[in-house]
Design a protein around this motif. Structure first.
Motif, PDB file in Angstrom:
ATOM      1  N   ASN A  65       0.845  -1.189   0.000  1.00 37.46           N
ATOM      2  CA  ASN A  65       0.000   0.000   0.000  1.00 37.46           C
ATOM      3  C   ASN A  65       0.883   1.242   0.000  1.00 37.46           C
ATOM      4  O   ASN A  65       1.992   1.239   0.548  1.00 37.46           O
ATOM      5  N   GLY A  66       0.391   2.318  -0.608  1.00 39.48           N
ATOM      6  CA  GLY A  66       1.193   3.526  -0.706  1.00 39.48           C
ATOM      7  C   GLY A  66       1.463   4.158   0.647  1.00 39.48           C
ATOM      8  O   GLY A  66       0.601   4.189   1.518  1.00 39.48           O
ATOM      9  N   VAL A  67       2.684   4.708   0.815  1.00 39.90           N
ATOM     10  CA  VAL A  67       3.072   5.441   2.023  1.00 39.90           C
ATOM     11  C   VAL A  67       3.313   6.894   1.616  1.00 39.90           C
ATOM     12  O   VAL A  67       4.191   7.174   0.798  1.00 39.90           O
ATOM     13  N   SER A  68       2.541   7.804   2.184  1.00 42.12           N
ATOM     14  CA  SER A  68       2.612   9.204   1.763  1.00 42.12           C
ATOM     15  C   SER A  68       3.123  10.134   2.854  1.00 42.12           C
ATOM     16  O   SER A  68       3.150  11.352   2.671  1.00 42.12           O
ATOM     17  N   THR A  69       3.537   9.593   3.988  1.00 41.53           N
ATOM     18  CA  THR A  69       3.822  10.422   5.164  1.00 41.53           C
ATOM     19  C   THR A  69       5.307  10.670   5.411  1.00 41.53           C
ATOM     20  O   THR A  69       5.663  11.313   6.386  1.00 41.53           O
ATOM     21  N   LEU A  70       6.181  10.176   4.539  1.00 40.35           N
ATOM     22  CA  LEU A  70       7.612  10.345   4.763  1.00 40.35           C
ATOM     23  C   LEU A  70       8.042  11.783   4.460  1.00 40.35           C
ATOM     24  O   LEU A  70       7.526  12.423   3.547  1.00 40.35           O
ATOM     25  N   GLY A 277      -3.957   6.308  -2.455  1.00 40.46           N
ATOM     26  CA  GLY A 277      -2.791   6.011  -1.628  1.00 40.46           C
ATOM     27  C   GLY A 277      -1.539   5.809  -2.453  1.00 40.46           C
ATOM     28  O   GLY A 277      -0.460   6.327  -2.127  1.00 40.46           O
ATOM     29  N   LEU A 278      -1.662   5.074  -3.550  1.00 36.95           N
ATOM     30  CA  LEU A 278      -0.504   4.854  -4.414  1.00 36.95           C
ATOM     31  C   LEU A 278      -0.089   6.145  -5.106  1.00 36.95           C
ATOM     32  O   LEU A 278       1.104   6.419  -5.276  1.00 36.95           O
ATOM     33  N   ALA A 279      -1.060   6.964  -5.507  1.00 34.67           N
ATOM     34  CA  ALA A 279      -0.741   8.226  -6.165  1.00 34.67           C
ATOM     35  C   ALA A 279       0.045   9.144  -5.239  1.00 34.67           C
ATOM     36  O   ALA A 279       0.988   9.824  -5.671  1.00 34.67           O
ATOM     37  N   ASN A 280      -0.318   9.169  -3.980  1.00 33.54           N
ATOM     38  CA  ASN A 280       0.337  10.054  -3.016  1.00 33.54           C
ATOM     39  C   ASN A 280       1.650   9.491  -2.482  1.00 33.54           C
ATOM     40  O   ASN A 280       2.334  10.157  -1.696  1.00 33.54           O
ATOM     41  N   SER A 281       2.009   8.284  -2.907  1.00 33.46           N
ATOM     42  CA  SER A 281       3.228   7.655  -2.390  1.00 33.46           C
ATOM     43  C   SER A 281       4.423   7.848  -3.322  1.00 33.46           C
ATOM     44  O   SER A 281       5.471   7.251  -3.109  1.00 33.46           O
ATOM     45  N   ILE A 282       4.266   8.667  -4.352  1.00 30.15           N
ATOM     46  CA  ILE A 282       5.371   8.949  -5.276  1.00 30.15           C
ATOM     47  C   ILE A 282       6.085  10.208  -4.808  1.00 30.15           C
ATOM     48  O   ILE A 282       5.466  11.248  -4.572  1.00 30.15           O
ATOM     49  N   TYR A 283       7.401  10.114  -4.673  1.00 26.54           N
ATOM     50  CA  TYR A 283       8.222  11.189  -4.130  1.00 26.54           C
ATOM     51  C   TYR A 283       9.201  11.700  -5.183  1.00 26.54           C
ATOM     52  O   TYR A 283       9.732  10.930  -5.985  1.00 26.54           O
ATOM     53  N   PHE A 284       9.432  13.000  -5.145  1.00 26.64           N
ATOM     54  CA  PHE A 284      10.453  13.637  -5.969  1.00 26.64           C
ATOM     55  C   PHE A 284      11.474  14.241  -5.012  1.00 26.64           C
ATOM     56  O   PHE A 284      11.217  15.247  -4.357  1.00 26.64           O
ATOM     57  N   LEU A 285      12.622  13.588  -4.893  1.00 28.76           N
ATOM     58  CA  LEU A 285      13.676  14.024  -3.982  1.00 28.76           C
ATOM     59  C   LEU A 285      14.802  14.647  -4.792  1.00 28.76           C
ATOM     60  O   LEU A 285      15.207  14.109  -5.829  1.00 28.76           O
ATOM     61  N   TYR A 286      15.308  15.771  -4.315  1.00 31.72           N
ATOM     62  CA  TYR A 286      16.437  16.415  -4.997  1.00 31.72           C
ATOM     63  C   TYR A 286      17.339  17.091  -3.971  1.00 31.72           C
ATOM     64  O   TYR A 286      16.897  17.471  -2.875  1.00 31.72           O
ATOM     65  N   TYR A 287      18.603  17.239  -4.345  1.00 32.80           N
ATOM     66  CA  TYR A 287      19.586  17.844  -3.448  1.00 32.80           C
ATOM     67  C   TYR A 287      20.764  18.343  -4.280  1.00 32.80           C
ATOM     68  O   TYR A 287      20.917  17.993  -5.461  1.00 32.80           O
TER      69      TYR A 287
END
Length: 328
Positions: A65-70, A277-287
């Motif tokens: 299941n999607g995780v959106s809280t990280l 839930g799956l839609a909200n579990s996609i992350y865009f991380l940059y640094y």
């Protein structure tokens, strides 16, 4: 024979249960499912003039299941086995990437559901009423023939009106399930890229089995779908082919069954919740990378979640990126 006191025996039982509860990925659940994360990488990109490294990925839990809280603080990011420090300004920007959800509602209106169509309509409407703003829905029905009722739209009123148009009587005694799947399978193409995301899925409602043609098979339908996500909303009946429907859903968590018509609405709402839930579990991380050498070196990037109980291969992301032009 050695004798044990009752307290000693209870202690041994407790220890045994604790050890057994710690096992993962071998048929038993980990101790704390809330600390179990799976990571899947979609794309890695760079902006050389800014020394920016970008990663598009998804986080799911033990049950997929999607995780959106990280948040940024939950991740450990490393380059070439050296941890990226706070000066790199690690950011998460899910909302900065164009994102479109595309979902096809494929509804069985063969004769076996005659008398139940009002409840089917109510269930489909409940899903539509809870859709996201960027969620495009198309509606198709099938019996002997496949009918396009509404093309992709975000217009909630148009979708609700399309559901109202579904016939409730005079239904045909034939279920062309596999033909319908093949017909709609190419209505969208998934794309998970930093430039934009198209995330689609097929939602099938049926209470029966394919019986319209021997030429079309389960494998025909599965081949047409490829890797596209499928959710199955099944209504229990003597004709229900659960084996085939579970095969179409691929993953157990994407197969839903209502034991009677009263459970239809909640079933459709549960599917919409899974989609969101799956839609909200996609992350865009940059640094910003610490690399200032403009030479075209390949570098190893690793992303982990702190205190992750997952020891499998999907516990982390390991990718390569080229730092050509960094520091210029």
């Amino acid at each position: 024979m050695k004798a044990f006191s009752i307290p000693a025996l209870l202690s041994l039982v407790f220890i045994f249960l604790a050890i057994a509860g710690c096992k993962k990925d071998n048929g038993t659940n980990p101790v704390d499912l809330s600390k179990y994360y799976r990571l899947k990488s979609f794309e890695v990109g760079v902006v050389p003039e800014q020394r920016t490294v970008q990663v598009l990925f998804q986080a799911t839990d033990y049950s997929h299941n999607g995780v959106s809280t990280l948040t940024e603080d939950d991740f450990i990011v490393s380059e070439n086995d050296g941890r990226i420090d706070t000066e790199a300004d690690i950011r998460l920007g899910q909302g900065s990437i164009p994102y479109v959800l595309k979902n096809v509602l494929l509804l069985d209106i063969s004769r076996s559901v005659e008398g139940l169509v009002p409840q089917i309509k109510a269930a489909a409407k409940a899903l539509i009423q809870n859709k996201l703003d960027n969620q495009e829905i198309a509606i198709y029905t099938f019996a002997a023939d496949i009918t396009g009722v509404q093309s992709f739209t975000t217009d909630k009123a148009a979708l609700l009106a399309a559901i109202d148009q579904l016939p409730e009587s005079g239904l045909v005694n034939s279920t062309n399930l596999y033909g319908a799947i093949i017909e709609v399978a190419d209505l969208w193409q998934d794309a998970f890229e930093i430039d934009g995301i198209v995330d689609g899925s097929l939602v099938i409602f049926t209470d029966g089995r394919h019986n319209a043609s021997q030429v079309l098979t389960l494998n025909s339908a599965k081949n047409a779908l490829g890797t596209r996500k499928v959710y199955v909303a099944a209504l229990d009946s003597p004709d229900l082919d659960e084996t085939a429907l579970k095969s179409l859903a691929v993953k157990e968590e994407r197969y839903f069954k209502a034991n009677d018509v009263a459970g239809l609405e909640q079933m459709f709402l549960s599917i919409q919740q899974e989609i969101q839930g799956l839609a909200n579990s996609i992350y865009f991380l940059y640094y910003q990378s610490p690399i200032t050498d403009p030479a075209p070196y390949n570098n190893k990037l690793k992303i982990e979640v702190k205190e992750n109980l997952n020891n499998g291969s999907d516990r982390q992301i390991v990718e390569m990126f080229n730092s050509a032009g960094f520091g210029n």
